[in-house]
Design a protein around this motif. Sequence first.
Motif, PDB file in Angstrom:
ATOM      1  N   SER A  91       9.630   9.472   3.284  1.00  0.00           N
ATOM      2  CA  SER A  91       8.945   8.489   2.486  1.00  0.00           C
ATOM      3  C   SER A  91       9.941   7.514   2.839  1.00  0.00           C
ATOM      4  O   SER A  91       9.689   5.765   2.851  1.00  0.00           O
ATOM      5  CB  SER A  91       9.318   8.730   1.472  1.00  0.00           C
ATOM      6  OG  SER A  91       8.107   7.759   0.346  1.00  0.00           O
ATOM      7  N   LEU A 150      -4.163   8.513  -0.128  1.00  0.00           N
ATOM      8  CA  LEU A 150      -3.976   7.555  -0.278  1.00  0.00           C
ATOM      9  C   LEU A 150      -3.146   7.335   0.860  1.00  0.00           C
ATOM     10  O   LEU A 150      -3.430   5.752   1.280  1.00  0.00           O
ATOM     11  CB  LEU A 150      -2.946   7.198  -1.623  1.00  0.00           C
ATOM     12  CG  LEU A 150      -3.629   6.402  -2.646  1.00  0.00           C
ATOM     13  CD1 LEU A 150      -2.944   7.136  -4.564  1.00  0.00           C
ATOM     14  CD2 LEU A 150      -4.861   5.703  -3.056  1.00  0.00           C
ATOM     15  N   LEU A 151      -2.140   7.647   1.242  1.00  0.00           N
ATOM     16  CA  LEU A 151      -1.479   7.772   2.435  1.00  0.00           C
ATOM     17  C   LEU A 151      -2.008   7.274   3.594  1.00  0.00           C
ATOM     18  O   LEU A 151      -1.764   6.222   4.808  1.00  0.00           O
ATOM     19  CB  LEU A 151      -0.745   8.304   2.739  1.00  0.00           C
ATOM     20  CG  LEU A 151       0.433   9.045   3.801  1.00  0.00           C
ATOM     21  CD1 LEU A 151       1.615   7.330   3.558  1.00  0.00           C
ATOM     22  CD2 LEU A 151       1.520  10.083   4.139  1.00  0.00           C
ATOM     23  N   VAL A 176      -2.312   3.793   5.154  1.00  0.00           N
ATOM     24  CA  VAL A 176      -1.762   2.599   5.471  1.00  0.00           C
ATOM     25  C   VAL A 176      -1.699   2.604   6.666  1.00  0.00           C
ATOM     26  O   VAL A 176      -0.798   3.443   7.192  1.00  0.00           O
ATOM     27  CB  VAL A 176      -0.637   3.171   4.431  1.00  0.00           C
ATOM     28  CG1 VAL A 176       0.632   2.547   4.312  1.00  0.00           C
ATOM     29  CG2 VAL A 176      -1.239   3.338   2.989  1.00  0.00           C
ATOM     30  N   TYR A 208       0.915  -1.395  -0.278  1.00  0.00           N
ATOM     31  CA  TYR A 208       0.048  -0.389  -0.466  1.00  0.00           C
ATOM     32  C   TYR A 208       0.884   0.975  -0.145  1.00  0.00           C
ATOM     33  O   TYR A 208       0.704   1.753  -0.570  1.00  0.00           O
ATOM     34  CB  TYR A 208      -0.767   0.059   1.786  1.00  0.00           C
ATOM     35  CG  TYR A 208      -2.393  -0.937   1.282  1.00  0.00           C
ATOM     36  CD1 TYR A 208      -2.645  -1.527  -0.155  1.00  0.00           C
ATOM     37  CD2 TYR A 208      -2.709  -1.787   2.556  1.00  0.00           C
ATOM     38  CE1 TYR A 208      -4.144  -2.719  -0.019  1.00  0.00           C
ATOM     39  CE2 TYR A 208      -3.311  -2.274   1.915  1.00  0.00           C
ATOM     40  CZ  TYR A 208      -4.173  -2.587   1.333  1.00  0.00           C
ATOM     41  OH  TYR A 208      -5.674  -3.902   1.241  1.00  0.00           O
ATOM     42  N   ALA A 267       0.747   4.633  -2.563  1.00  0.00           N
ATOM     43  CA  ALA A 267       0.401   5.536  -2.095  1.00  0.00           C
ATOM     44  C   ALA A 267       2.218   6.300  -2.390  1.00  0.00           C
ATOM     45  O   ALA A 267       2.007   7.995  -2.556  1.00  0.00           O
ATOM     46  CB  ALA A 267       0.546   5.491  -0.569  1.00  0.00           C
ATOM     47  N   SER A 268       3.253   6.274  -2.080  1.00  0.00           N
ATOM     48  CA  SER A 268       4.478   7.499  -2.102  1.00  0.00           C
ATOM     49  C   SER A 268       4.704   7.582  -3.634  1.00  0.00           C
ATOM     50  O   SER A 268       5.012   8.481  -3.961  1.00  0.00           O
ATOM     51  CB  SER A 268       5.712   6.274  -2.022  1.00  0.00           C
ATOM     52  OG  SER A 268       5.829   5.218  -2.494  1.00  0.00           O
ATOM     53  N   GLY A 326      -2.666  11.490  -3.061  1.00  0.00           N
ATOM     54  CA  GLY A 326      -1.518  11.048  -2.218  1.00  0.00           C
ATOM     55  C   GLY A 326      -1.116  10.619  -0.980  1.00  0.00           C
ATOM     56  O   GLY A 326      -1.046   9.836  -0.246  1.00  0.00           O
TER      57      GLY A 326
END
Length: 444
Positions: free
Chosen positions: A372, A434-435, A438, A264, A268-269, A431
């Motif tokens: 990251s 999405l993160l 996670v 995931y 995302a990253s 992004g």
Amino acid sequence: MSELAGSGAPTLVPALAEAPAAVPKRIVLAWGLWDWGSASFNAVVTTFVFTVYLTTAEGFGGETVVSAQLGWALAGAGLLIALLAPVTGQRSDSSGRRKFWLGVNTYIVVAITAALFFVQPEQNYLWLGLLLVAAGNVFFEFAGVNYNAMLAQISTPKTLGRVSGFGWGMGYIGGIVLLLVVYFGFISPDVGLFGVTGDDGMDVRVSMLIAAAWFGIFALPVLFAVPEYKGVGARREKVGFFASYGRLAGDIRHLWRDSRTTVYFLFASAVFRDGLAGVFTFGGVLAAGSFGFSPGEVIIFAIAANVVAGISTITVGLLDDKVGPKPVIIVALIGIVIAGLAVFFLHDGGQTVFWIFGLALCLFVGPAQSASRSYLARVIPAGREGEVFGLYATTGRAVSFLAPTAFAICVTIGGAQYWGILGIIIVVLIGLALLIPVGRRLKH
């Protein structure tokens, strides 16, 4: 779960379980000096000097045509990286020759950079320049995979964030120091050091020799100071090159089943890193086109931006170890969104607005990039660092069209260049969205 005998199945022990209890500062410094030196390729070859030379020197055939050809050459390089990076990283892990391949790939880049000296400003040499830049990008990414995979070797669970931030910050600052050397030593004056002039592109071509020497010298310490990788990944059964793709497919299935957080995070990253890249890719374009910066003022801003990014990245690396990388990334992405919106809505304020909020953007970009890397290092299963950082490079390349596309669409809709800022912000926001879900908060 232990590794299955003869199956090549990946271990589920976290990579940091193999991390040493303590790491001498000299080893961390040696590792960070590679980042300091490698910035010569990013700053001098691909961003500010050589690619500008290719696209602006009249002898190569015109800015529009050459820019398109450069784009195609880099696209081809990106495709090769996406296809090969995970497998080359996996093979450096399983061979126990991670440092060896870092050295090989690094000095191929050094040789390619030095070879750029032979690219004269004539159309017959354009193919050589494009080929060398593309090949340099491929081997630079391969070297970066091995370099990032070393992170768990040269840090402890308590220092991973600050070590990652130190290396990333060294890259920003080292690139600017070298850029100052080549710009004011060779490119800016009519007659530079050693009597070098701009005739026949000699100022830029000699700068490539300086950049190659810079990288070659500062890459040496890590190769002498950091021991070769001998962890669990080096004990996996060896397979042939093409069989490595079969192993990769199996490893991805295991990764999805047993370390889904890693998968995931890779997705995302990839999105928010493309937004971060867009900040620097289009920063100079916006400064000149929407805020009236002269070429000299753009370079001055670029120097200031990289210094700010470097210092903030080194500093915030300490915070990474205290609160964990995910909160650092989230706060940094939110800061980028706020600063970017300020540039957009206050654009009528001219250069003052861009200086204030443009530098604010840079304040957050570096920490997000560094955290990251440290986040991924904390969740990778042991012995899979090279492979997973190869996937990190691949996923980044796979979505590298997002920020440019969003920028272009927003400019088209808004009818003015500064609307492109919204495109970059949209990619960062996606992004971020999405993160957030996670995984859980990582232990640190």
